[in-house]
Design a protein around this motif. Structure first.
Motif, PDB file in Angstrom:
ATOM      1  N   UNK A 292      47.776  18.920 -27.951  1.00  0.00           N
ATOM      2  CA  UNK A 292      47.944  19.458 -29.662  1.00  0.00           C
ATOM      3  C   UNK A 292      46.116  20.507 -29.244  1.00  0.00           C
ATOM      4  N   UNK A 293      46.588  21.675 -30.127  1.00  0.00           N
ATOM      5  CA  UNK A 293      45.857  22.618 -30.221  1.00  0.00           C
ATOM      6  C   UNK A 293      44.958  22.619 -31.351  1.00  0.00           C
ATOM      7  N   UNK A 294      45.321  21.827 -32.365  1.00  0.00           N
ATOM      8  CA  UNK A 294      44.559  20.640 -33.381  1.00  0.00           C
ATOM      9  C   UNK A 294      44.389  19.931 -34.124  1.00  0.00           C
ATOM     10  N   UNK A 295      43.900  19.070 -33.809  1.00  0.00           N
ATOM     11  CA  UNK A 295      44.400  17.899 -33.394  1.00  0.00           C
ATOM     12  C   UNK A 295      43.588  17.853 -35.615  1.00  0.00           C
ATOM     13  N   UNK A 296      42.322  18.264 -35.665  1.00  0.00           N
ATOM     14  CA  UNK A 296      41.754  17.718 -37.276  1.00  0.00           C
ATOM     15  C   UNK A 296      41.650  16.592 -36.938  1.00  0.00           C
ATOM     16  N   UNK A 297      41.582  15.922 -38.555  1.00  0.00           N
ATOM     17  CA  UNK A 297      41.857  14.471 -38.300  1.00  0.00           C
ATOM     18  C   UNK A 297      42.920  13.386 -37.523  1.00  0.00           C
ATOM     19  N   UNK A 298      44.038  13.674 -37.039  1.00  0.00           N
ATOM     20  CA  UNK A 298      44.554  12.580 -36.460  1.00  0.00           C
ATOM     21  C   UNK A 298      46.040  12.380 -37.426  1.00  0.00           C
ATOM     22  N   UNK A 299      45.793  12.333 -38.391  1.00  0.00           N
ATOM     23  CA  UNK A 299      46.728  12.133 -39.255  1.00  0.00           C
ATOM     24  C   UNK A 299      48.471  12.610 -39.023  1.00  0.00           C
ATOM     25  N   UNK A 300      48.427  13.649 -38.663  1.00  0.00           N
ATOM     26  CA  UNK A 300      49.909  14.033 -38.256  1.00  0.00           C
ATOM     27  C   UNK A 300      50.503  12.656 -36.880  1.00  0.00           C
ATOM     28  N   UNK A 301      49.797  12.241 -36.134  1.00  0.00           N
ATOM     29  CA  UNK A 301      49.874  11.527 -35.684  1.00  0.00           C
ATOM     30  C   UNK A 301      49.857  10.057 -35.467  1.00  0.00           C
ATOM     31  N   UNK A 302      48.724   9.404 -36.705  1.00  0.00           N
ATOM     32  CA  UNK A 302      49.061   8.523 -36.759  1.00  0.00           C
ATOM     33  C   UNK A 302      50.552   7.990 -37.801  1.00  0.00           C
ATOM     34  N   UNK A 303      51.089   9.133 -38.538  1.00  0.00           N
ATOM     35  CA  UNK A 303      52.265   8.549 -39.237  1.00  0.00           C
ATOM     36  C   UNK A 303      53.235   9.036 -38.139  1.00  0.00           C
ATOM     37  N   UNK A 304      53.290   9.735 -36.685  1.00  0.00           N
ATOM     38  CA  UNK A 304      54.341  10.102 -35.463  1.00  0.00           C
ATOM     39  C   UNK A 304      54.194   8.065 -34.896  1.00  0.00           C
ATOM     40  N   UNK A 305      53.016   7.523 -34.649  1.00  0.00           N
ATOM     41  CA  UNK A 305      52.985   6.241 -34.215  1.00  0.00           C
ATOM     42  C   UNK A 305      53.630   5.436 -35.168  1.00  0.00           C
ATOM     43  N   UNK A 306      54.199   5.290 -36.794  1.00  0.00           N
ATOM     44  CA  UNK A 306      54.191   4.762 -37.070  1.00  0.00           C
ATOM     45  C   UNK A 306      55.742   4.803 -37.155  1.00  0.00           C
ATOM     46  N   UNK A 307      56.684   6.297 -36.469  1.00  0.00           N
ATOM     47  CA  UNK A 307      58.305   6.005 -36.485  1.00  0.00           C
ATOM     48  C   UNK A 307      58.265   5.444 -35.158  1.00  0.00           C
ATOM     49  N   UNK A 308      57.480   5.877 -34.064  1.00  0.00           N
ATOM     50  CA  UNK A 308      57.651   5.989 -32.508  1.00  0.00           C
ATOM     51  C   UNK A 308      57.807   3.850 -32.524  1.00  0.00           C
ATOM     52  N   UNK A 309      57.258   3.261 -33.452  1.00  0.00           N
ATOM     53  CA  UNK A 309      57.237   1.668 -33.287  1.00  0.00           C
ATOM     54  C   UNK A 309      57.683   0.735 -34.058  1.00  0.00           C
ATOM     55  N   UNK A 310      58.803   1.380 -34.760  1.00  0.00           N
ATOM     56  CA  UNK A 310      60.223   1.292 -35.834  1.00  0.00           C
ATOM     57  C   UNK A 310      61.281   1.439 -34.358  1.00  0.00           C
ATOM     58  N   UNK A 311      61.253   1.862 -33.199  1.00  0.00           N
ATOM     59  CA  UNK A 311      61.966   2.085 -31.931  1.00  0.00           C
ATOM     60  C   UNK A 311      62.514   0.741 -31.274  1.00  0.00           C
ATOM     61  N   UNK A 312      63.684   0.919 -31.437  1.00  0.00           N
ATOM     62  CA  UNK A 312      64.270  -0.227 -30.244  1.00  0.00           C
ATOM     63  C   UNK A 312      63.460  -0.481 -29.236  1.00  0.00           C
ATOM     64  N   UNK A 313      63.595  -1.419 -28.745  1.00  0.00           N
ATOM     65  CA  UNK A 313      62.708  -1.516 -27.555  1.00  0.00           C
ATOM     66  C   UNK A 313      61.436  -1.913 -27.329  1.00  0.00           C
ATOM     67  N   UNK A 314      60.685  -1.621 -28.573  1.00  0.00           N
ATOM     68  CA  UNK A 314      59.499  -1.066 -28.640  1.00  0.00           C
ATOM     69  C   UNK A 314      58.742   0.287 -28.257  1.00  0.00           C
ATOM     70  N   UNK A 315      57.365  -0.320 -28.770  1.00  0.00           N
ATOM     71  CA  UNK A 315      56.864   1.672 -29.270  1.00  0.00           C
ATOM     72  C   UNK A 315      56.862   2.338 -27.664  1.00  0.00           C
ATOM     73  N   UNK A 316      57.233   3.369 -27.186  1.00  0.00           N
ATOM     74  CA  UNK A 316      56.364   3.913 -25.398  1.00  0.00           C
ATOM     75  C   UNK A 316      54.995   4.107 -25.576  1.00  0.00           C
ATOM     76  N   UNK A 317      54.363   4.079 -24.681  1.00  0.00           N
ATOM     77  CA  UNK A 317      53.358   4.572 -24.977  1.00  0.00           C
ATOM     78  C   UNK A 317      53.158   6.095 -24.885  1.00  0.00           C
ATOM     79  N   UNK A 318      51.409   6.470 -25.978  1.00  0.00           N
ATOM     80  CA  UNK A 318      51.806   7.617 -25.847  1.00  0.00           C
ATOM     81  C   UNK A 318      50.173   7.974 -26.197  1.00  0.00           C
ATOM     82  N   UNK A 319      50.546   9.171 -24.761  1.00  0.00           N
ATOM     83  CA  UNK A 319      48.913  10.046 -24.590  1.00  0.00           C
ATOM     84  C   UNK A 319      48.920  11.359 -25.229  1.00  0.00           C
TER      85      UNK A 319
END
Length: 541
Positions: A292-319
């Motif tokens: 990421x070249x524009x992390x800001x306050x990280x709100x975009x990635x918090x929204x992405x985490x919510x979507x990834x957590x809904x995946x079947x089989x559990x959330x993947x790891x995120x770096x």
């Protein structure tokens, strides 16, 4: 600090009251800020929990469509009531109907003529003149007067419409002339600064101080005030900023982002459009790495985490590997973002890692990150163009680095005001038009003046300052950013139908008319009236 409104933070649901005790501690010690002291401030989780309820848009949420069976039943009921409307008669049916009526009806009875018949009989002759001529002369005159009055009224209405159109055109011309009379001196001052004549530039700006003494008036007047101040800051300030990086200032900026995300669809459009592209690229992956070249306050990635957590089989790891420049980010903001994203990932039960690297390290020629080697790990890049407004010359270097990473997808945003391919004065003129459009869209929402002033004070004005100061530090012109992408081997990708529908749905939820989404080649553009606000694009390399 961020790149003005170009930082795509979806800051939904921030409750400033949650920051009361934390902000008091920060403000009390704002003379000597220790980044570690803010690690206990948990501001984002409350924000992001509300975000899912208020703005999350998933594939199950679609606009309601009328039940076609209901429509069919209703029409059928109408047709039963009137069987004659079911089908029209054919030509043969009409002819048969006519013949049957002709033979079944008795012949008409003969009428008896009881009148005299003889040599003195004179047949009646009908007058073919129009009936108006048989009216009394007074009635004829009244009718002519009425017709004349109606004709006069029609002519007056036409003349009124023409006058209204002319007045509207004259008003528009006058507004354009006033706008140019305000903006042209600013561009002249920018040109004088560019050519090495700061004395005359300062004279123009000093005269503008009487005309633009406060950020009030129409959107173009307020925008001109901020650009005038940015040029004066360029001539006189040595620290290149008039905003103190304090904990109190950080809290104000977070509140401004919250207001901006609530009244404008820009952040929602940017976050959800880019995140949907990433979700489609991450399908089936167990490990995700985002550069990421524009992390800001990280709100975009918090929204992405919510979507990834809904995946079947559990959330993947995120770096996340975030590149930040000391000239555009301070340790207080980065510490705030890092700590709160970690807390939020823990609450989502998602393995998470965040690393922050210096953007200047890319100029050394040795890349700090090796290309992805694991088959189960997918790499993606977030590369907003606005993140390079402080130093446009670094974009080609970054593109070469991204090419070496071989990411599965690259998402980018363009605010439309970053034109390093233009001379400095033309760049300033173009940016004034772009920011004026932004303020026009905010004014149309009819938000409370206090909220609008905070947005302009803590988001718009810092963004304008960084654009002006950054471009002056790097006066050399570069090709347009799309040309640089293509020259670096990037290939544009087409958005999915769902991504396009989602973007349009988000804009339709905006209570103010005037926002709309346009599809231009491989980009989705959010517009206000006929002007662009921000465009999103996806690339493969």
């Amino acid at each position: 600090m961020h790149q003005g409104f170009g930082v795509v933070d979806q800051v939904f649901g921030f409750d400033i009251s949650q920051m009361s005790s934390a902000s008091a501690n920060l403000v009390a010690n704002n003379n000597s800020i220790d980044p570690s002291s803010i690690h206990g401030i948990n501001l984002l989780p409350g924000l992001f929990q509300q975000q899912q309820q208020q703005t999350a848009f998933n594939q199950d949420e679609k606009p309601q469509i009328l039940n076609p069976g209901m429509i069919s039943n209703q029409n059928q009921h109408q047709f039963v009531q009137n069987p004659a409307m079911l089908l029209p008669f054919s030509y043969s049916q009409l002819q048969e109907h006519h013949n049957s009526q002709h033979f079944s009806s008795p012949p008409p009875s003969k009428r008896l003529n009881s009148g005299p018949v003889g040599v003195n009989y004179v047949p009646k002759v009908f007058d073919s003149r129009p009936p108006e001529l048989f009216l009394p002369r007074q009635h004829q005159q009244q009718q002519q007067n009425h017709q004349f009055q109606m004709l006069q009224q029609q002519q007056q209405q036409k003349q009124g419409m023409i006058m209204n159109q002319k007045m509207a055109t004259d008003e528009l011309v006058n507004q354009q002339q006033l706008q140019q009379a305000t903006i042209n001196p600013i561009c002249q001052a920018a040109e004088l600064i560019e050519t090495g004549n700061p004395v005359h530039a300062q004279g123009i700006l000093a005269r503008l101080n009487h005309q633009l003494s406060l950020p009030i008036g129409k959107p173009y007047q307020r925008t001109a005030f901020y650009f005038k101040d940015a040029l004066q800051l360029l001539l006189h300030s040595s620290n290149n900023s008039n905003l103190m990086d304090t904990a109190c200032n950080l809290i104000f900026k977070i509140g401004a982002y919250k207001s901006f995300s609530e009244i404008s669809p820009i952040l929602q459009f940017a976050n959800f459009t880019c995140n949907q592209v990433l979700l489609e690229a991450f399908e089936g992956s167990e490990r995700i790495h985002i550069v990421d070249f524009d992390i800001g306050y990280g709100g975009q990635w918090a929204s992405l985490m919510q979507e990834l957590a809904l995946k079947a089989g559990g959330a993947p790891s995120l770096k996340i590997t975030a590149f930040a420049s000391p000239s555009s980010h301070d340790e207080l903001e980065l510490g705030f973002t890092q700590e709160n994203l970690r807390i939020f990932a823990s609450e989502m039960n998602m393995p998470f890692e965040l690393e922050i690297l210096s953007l200047e390290s890319l100029g050394s020629g040795s890349w700090p990150l090796p290309p992805c080697t694991s088959e189960k790990e997918v790499t993606a890049v977030n590369l907003p163009i606005g993140s390079f407004s402080n130093d446009p010359s670094t974009l080609p270097v970054v593109l070469r680095f991204v090419k070496q990473l071989s990411p599965k997808v690259v998402v980018s945003l363009d605010r439309g005001c970053d034109r390093s391919d233009l001379p400095f004065a033309h760049h300033v003129n173009h940016a004034i038009q772009s920011y004026s459009t932004l303020l026009e869209s905010l004014d149309a929402v009819n938000v409370h003046p206090d909220a609008l002033q905070k947005i302009e004070r803590f988001l718009v004005q810092p963004g304008i300052e960084k654009l002006v100061l950054g471009r002056h530090r790097c006066p050399e012109r570069t090709p347009p950013w799309r040309t640089l992408f293509l020259q670096s081997g990037f290939i544009p990708l087409t958005f999915s139908n769902f991504t396009e529908s989602q973007a349009e749905y988000l804009v339709q939820r905006t209570p103010v008319r005037g926002f709309h989404v346009e599809k231009r080649q491989s980009s989705l553009v959010l517009c206000w009236q006929r002007m662009d606000l921000v465009s999103a694009s996806a690339w493969r390399c």
